[in-house]
Structures are given as C-alpha cells and as structure tokens.
Design an enzyme around this catalytic site. Sequence first.
Site, PDB file in Angstrom:
ATOM      1  N   ALA A   1     -28.592-103.590  24.619  1.00 31.58           N
ATOM      2  CA  ALA A   1     -28.003-102.361  25.150  1.00 31.58           C
ATOM      3  C   ALA A   1     -28.860-101.154  24.783  1.00 31.58           C
ATOM      4  O   ALA A   1     -29.387-101.062  23.669  1.00 31.58           O
ATOM      5  CB  ALA A   1     -26.587-102.183  24.612  1.00 31.58           C
TER       6      ALA A   1
ATOM      7  N   ASP B   1     -43.765-107.018  11.718  1.00 31.89           N
ATOM      8  CA  ASP B   1     -44.261-106.018  12.667  1.00 31.89           C
ATOM      9  C   ASP B   1     -43.425-104.736  12.660  1.00 31.89           C
ATOM     10  O   ASP B   1     -43.266-104.094  13.676  1.00 31.89           O
ATOM     11  CB  ASP B   1     -44.268-106.635  14.075  1.00 31.89           C
TER      12      ASP B   1
END
Length: 541
Positions: free
Chosen positions: A342, A410
Amino acid sequence: MPGLRRDRLLALLLLGALFSADLYFHLWPQVQRQLRPRERPASCPCSGRAPSASLHSAAASRDPGTAAHNFSRARTGAQHPSRGHPGPRSKLQALFAHSLYQVPEEPPLLGPEDWLLASQEALRYYRRKVARWNRRHKIYKEQFNLTSWDPPLQLRSEASWIQFHLGINSHGLYSRSSPVVSKLLHDMRYFPTISADYSQDEKALLGACDCSQIVKPSGVHLKLVLRFSDFGKAMFKPMRQQREEETPENFFYFIDFQRHNAEIAAFHLDRILDFRRVPPTVGRLVNVTKEILEVTKNEILQSVFFVSPANNVCFFAKCPYMCKTEYAVCGNPHLLEGSLSAFLPSLNLAPRLSVPNPWIRSYSLSGKEEWELNPLYCDTVKQIYPYNSSSRLLGVIDMAIFDFLIGNMDRHHYEMFTKFGDDGYLIHLDNARGFGRHSQDEISILAPLSQCCMIKKKTLLHLQLLAQADYRLSDVMRESLLDDQLAPVLTEPHLLALDRRLHIILKTVEDCIEARGEGRVIADGPAQQSAPDSGQANLTS
C-alpha cells in the site's frame, strides 16, 4: 445462371460463417461476463481457489467483540476444530492476546498533532486528484477514439486506503486494533486495476542514469504502480526468484534480486514484532495482460511486453543500459505472482524525510565504510545530531534488528514523517532484498546493536517472548503467512532461520549487559513502558 446461383450460395455461406464467428468470439463472451456471479471482481485470477480467511477476518473485524488482533488470524480452516476434537491452539492469537500487546501505548493520542493527516484536508486533496484523473482519462479516450461505458470514478471516504491513511499516527502506520488493515489487504488482493505505470524511480532512471558507480542488470528493480477501482494505489513487485532459490554467494548485496515474497513476509514480521512500520503488503496473482498491459497508458511500458517462445506473456524494465529480454518476468501464460504494498500518503500531504543510514554500506566493488573498521564508531554517531538528543538511535537499532532477522543488507536510507519530529519512528520501506540466504546469518547487520549496546525495553521484551516455545517466532510467522493468497510465502529453512537469528540477537544483548550493565543497555522511557509484571520476560535471562 446456375453458376451465378452457386456464387450467391457461397457468398451467403461466407457471411453466415463470419456472423457465427463474431457471435462466438465477441458477443457470447460479453453475455457470459454479464451473467457471471459478482461475488468477486471479474478480473480476479484466483476464482478457482478456496475462499481465503481474510474475507472472514474482514467481516469479523467489524464486530467490536472480536480480539484486537483479528486482522492477523491465520486461515480459518487450520484453526477450526472438528466436532468432538479440540483443534490446534493458535499461537498467533495467543501472542496477540499476551499482555505485552495489550499495554496502552504512551504517550496517549490526545490531539490533531498525534495524527498524520487532517481528515477534511486529506479528503479535499483526494477529491481533486480523482477529478484530475477523470479529466485526463476522458481526454485520453477522446484522443484514441476509445469507447467505454465506465462511469467517472467517485471517491468514497470509507475506502480502505483512505481509512488507512487517516489512521496513521505517532505510534505507527496503523493501530494494533485497526480493522482497516484486513479490509485493505482484501481490497488490494481482489479489486480490479484501472491503470499501471512505472514508479517514480523507474521514470527518473529513464531520464538520467549515472552508471559510473553501480551497473546492475536491467529488471533487478522492476516494479510498477498499480491503481485499483477504488482509486487506491499499490507498488507491485513481480516474482523474480523461486522460493527454494538462495541468493548466489558471489552476488553483491546491491545486485541481488528483489523478491516479492520478502516484501510480504517483512510486513507480517513487522506486525508480529509490534513495530507497525511496514506498509500493509499482500500477495496476488496478477494477469499481466488484462491488469497491466490493457490498462496502462504509458507507451514505454506497452513497448516492453512480448510473447516468449513458450507462449508466455512477458515484460522487462526499460532503461538506458543493458535492457535485455533475458531479464524479463513472465506470466504463466498470463498470471504472475507479485507483492502489492500500500502507498503512504502523498508527500504533498505528509512530507517525509529521507536520511542516510549511519551504518550505510559501501556501494562499490571494493572498499569499506568507517563503521566496518572502527569498533568504537557508535561513540562518534552519538555526538552527531539528531542521534545525540533524541531516541533516533534506538530507532536505528530497532531497524537493524529487523533487517538482521530478514537478512537485508541494503538499508542505505530510512524515511520518517516530518510531522512527528526527531523522535518519530523510522518507516521500514523496501524490504525486497530480505530472505535471500537462509543458510547464512550476516552478523554485520547487527553492528548498530553490538557497537552501541543499546536496545528499547519494549523491543527486548517482545524478542524474549518470541523466543519462548509457546510463542516461537517461526511458528507464529508460519501461521500468519498462511493467510496470504501466495502461501507458502517462505520455505521452512527461512522460517527456522528466524529462530536462529533471534537467539543471536538475544545473545548479543546478553553480552552487552554483561559488559556494561543492564541500566546502560536497556533504554526504559515513557515510550517504552513495559507490561504488567505477570507478562514480563526476564531481562537478563
């Protein structure tokens, strides 16, 4: 004359054949669509599957008598006991019923400053967006002489994505007891798409690319923005790897694949840890032809679709370098797994700050950052604003714990809502490079914890609870993920790796307490009030 009559007969037969073909291939499918039952959108590619428990969860969540965490229930079929035989006890429901998850959050939400959006201002903004969409869509249809019986879009204030936006507060992206999350997950899973486009990252890449630092294969960052019939948006990341595959050991973290199942699992783990800093994410089987190609207005996106030799519909990322069909993602022949996350409110409504992670890694083929060489690096960080005068550093440590559990190396930046100030929570966005290698625990991800030797009391109590057999992390994750359409989301080795990494975290905290003392390691403030004594775990156990 007989020859002329024969020609007329042949012409009539030909016309009859053409009419029959038109009736069969065009008119009859339309009649079928009109007669089709309307329980689910016609574009749902999963109509042959058994109904998911999320339908029942969404309905149950409207009942105020249900448990606060009903949106986290696993598939009901696994929980209902047969007659006369007690069913298996739900560890997930037991976890969310635990006193740690019932403690009122501090400070209490008192006024407008504690909520991200002002509801009336947000609704006015979204109405303008819908009106602009309708105007552009009308111009597009007129430009290409397209006929459509679809009425203009209408904004519904009760739409789940709007309620999700209005529910974001200073404690998290959603409240523990929010019924909106179940509804939003359901809508993203089943609502038809009305548009598809590249994300802003891809659009920026198409305009300019600095390839002097990192050159990675095209398609590694392939993701699309899908808009649904209720005007909600989600980030779509397609399946790039099979669940059983591990990231090759020779891959650098910055060229690793982005995994759709990692995004889904990260949302569930974040909710289980009671962080609530990952936007709601759900898996979906997407028909890439009907739900992407046929609804996109982006000519560049249209141009990268092709049919593979195996007759599967594929597409790849369009970029200025190394654009090859070898990096494409393909349906089977049209259906493709993916995650849908979302969207957060627009930056025009809720500005966010993007901050470099103090423990950022070196994004080059050689070289190391200072924190990798200096074990006292945290002392330097503590002297720098805002880590010297707020709880921001504890938020970074929470994020490191989360990343270590999922194996994500990351995390180069983090984002925060500017409205909530320096003490606001860190939003855990972009988790697709997690769950790459279950066979390796990357200890360096825990550097913020091991170097600073600090942890929130609330976080530690939750971790200790999830290490107990009755609430084992792998068990509650397995149960929570069963509710997703793409289950099983994680393989068993990845689930077991969560337990192993959890014990490594607790051992790191134990070593810190032994070296520095409990009072200097465990941060206990107004925002980290513990549960009643009956539900507390032993801090030094």
